[in-house]
Design an enzyme around this catalytic site. Structure first.
Site, PDB file in Angstrom:
ATOM      1  N   GLY A 199      -4.104 -72.482  -6.898  1.00  0.00           N
ATOM      2  CA  GLY A 199      -3.318 -71.563  -7.716  1.00  0.00           C
ATOM      3  C   GLY A 199      -1.821 -71.752  -7.523  1.00  0.00           C
ATOM      4  O   GLY A 199      -1.370 -72.630  -6.781  1.00  0.00           O
ATOM      5  N   THR A 200      -1.063 -70.905  -8.180  1.00  0.00           N
ATOM      6  CA  THR A 200       0.396 -70.999  -8.140  1.00  0.00           C
ATOM      7  C   THR A 200       0.948 -70.893  -6.728  1.00  0.00           C
ATOM      8  O   THR A 200       1.903 -71.573  -6.365  1.00  0.00           O
ATOM      9  CB  THR A 200       0.994 -69.878  -9.026  1.00  0.00           C
ATOM     10  OG1 THR A 200       0.609 -70.137 -10.361  1.00  0.00           O
ATOM     11  CG2 THR A 200       2.505 -69.827  -8.940  1.00  0.00           C
ATOM     12  N   ILE A 201       0.345 -70.054  -5.908  1.00  0.00           N
ATOM     13  CA  ILE A 201       0.848 -69.878  -4.545  1.00  0.00           C
ATOM     14  C   ILE A 201       0.837 -71.214  -3.792  1.00  0.00           C
ATOM     15  O   ILE A 201       1.662 -71.445  -2.907  1.00  0.00           O
ATOM     16  CB  ILE A 201       0.036 -68.782  -3.801  1.00  0.00           C
ATOM     17  CG1 ILE A 201       0.730 -68.388  -2.499  1.00  0.00           C
ATOM     18  CG2 ILE A 201      -1.405 -69.198  -3.555  1.00  0.00           C
ATOM     19  CD1 ILE A 201       0.157 -67.122  -1.854  1.00  0.00           C
ATOM     20  N   SER A 205       1.129 -74.215  -5.368  1.00  0.00           N
ATOM     21  CA  SER A 205       1.546 -75.266  -6.303  1.00  0.00           C
ATOM     22  C   SER A 205       2.955 -75.772  -6.027  1.00  0.00           C
ATOM     23  O   SER A 205       3.840 -75.022  -5.626  1.00  0.00           O
ATOM     24  CB  SER A 205       1.492 -74.731  -7.738  1.00  0.00           C
ATOM     25  OG  SER A 205       0.155 -74.501  -8.095  1.00  0.00           O
TER      26      SER A 205
END
Ligand code: ASP
Length: 321
Positions: free
Chosen positions: A10-12, A14
């Site tokens: 996820g974004t965390i 990325s």
């Protein structure tokens, strides 16, 4: 206090380091904790790199594996809490899957980020710190799966992603959060409404073949017919449980094939009525169709259905008024 950080992507997680145009999941759980030195003051940490994918790639089987791993952490006396980091897009589904599956004591807290670490003011580090504080707090025990985001703590059963880009995206419509993180303190506002019944799902019976459809004005009936051979059909009816008359027959035919029908409302707040309206296509029709009545949004109703089917417990989980 020992907290396990289970990283799924996820974004965390990325970065833009891989030469692609935008950010993609790359960072490990060790990378995540290295960016938040304050974590060391809260708990000793163990890490587990479960996956590294955008959350939309997450499969139902992986949710079941995650839930089983969390059960194993619950049985491990050296583990006091678990934090799962995930992309925010389907985080509410994974968190609710675990909520329906897991009935242990050890706190389980899901978190993520809306701004990746290469953007100004990324929210991942603060979310991770708040989540570890929550998972390490004994008062979080036996509250089921939690979602900690933007310094608020939500019950997985209540929470949904409400904004596609804003950091203040996780909300619990109608009921609000369970608690908050004030500085280094975990503050509870209320108990969760109730914990789902403890089920005994068979991992071999987990399926993704549960359809979920949002009812819309004059919708194509093919959307219902597509569920003819499904394991179940969940649908979000309009308002208090209303559907266009054109889909009644297709629903009858799907149900006639032995496919359970599970209805909920497409409204962000409120539940299905039981006996307010009586027109053809009202909640009265849903009752005649022998629908189960659910209270979660349609994506979480689907998750609840999948776990209930694996436990042969649709009748335990949902009402059939
Ligand atoms: N935008 C998403 C996130 O917040 C991407 C994903 O869900 O993986 O992480």
């Amino acid at each position: 206090m020992t907290v396990v950080i289970v990283s799924t992507g996820g974004t965390i997680a990325s970065t833009e380091d891989d030469g692609e145009d935008g950010a993609a999941p790359e960072l490990t759980a060790e990378n995540l904790i290295a960016s938040v030195p304050e974590l060391g003051d809260v708990a000793s940490l163990r890490t587990r790199d479960f996956s590294n994918v955008p959350s939309a790639y997450f499969e139902i089987e992986q949710m079941a594996e995650l839930a089983s791993e969390i059960e194993a952490y619950d049985a491990d006396e050296e583990v006091d809490g678990v934090v799962v980091t995930q992309g925010t897009d389907v985080l509410e589904e994974s968190a609710y899957f675990v909520d329906c599956w897991y009935d242990g004591e050890t706190p389980v807290v899901f978190t993520g980020a809306m701004r990746n670490p290469s953007l100004p003011s990324p929210d991942g580090p603060a979310n991770l710190l708040a989540s570890v504080r929550t998972a390490a707090d004994e008062s979080a025990e036996e509250r089921g799966a939690l979602v900690c985001f933007n310094d608020r703590i939500h019950a997985a059963a209540d929470v949904t992603k409400t904004n596609s880009m804003n950091v203040d995206t996780f909300r619990s419509p109608e009921v609000g959060p369970l608690g908050a993180i004030d500085e280094d303190r975990v503050v509870w506002f209320r108990e969760r409404a109730s914990r789902p019944p403890a089920l005994d799902p068979d991992p071999d019976r987990i399926t993704n073949d549960v359809h979920a459809v949002t009812v819309t004005a004059d919708m194509p009936i093919a959307q219902i017919e597509a569920a003819a051979d499904a394991e179940a059909l969940c649908f979000a009816a309009t308002g208090a449980g209303h559907i266009p008359p054109s889909i009644i027959e297709p629903l009858e035919s799907v149900a006639g094939n032995g496919v359970p029908l599970i209805a909920t409302t497409r409204c962000p707040e409120g539940r299905l009525a039981r006996h307010t309206y009586g027109f053809r296509g009202s909640e009265e029709t849903l009752r005649k169709l022998d629908c189960y009545f659910a209270s979660e949004n349609v994506q979480k109703t689907r998750i609840e259905t999948i776990v209930a089917l694996a436990a042969d417990s649709l009748d335990v989980v949902f009402e059939r008024p």
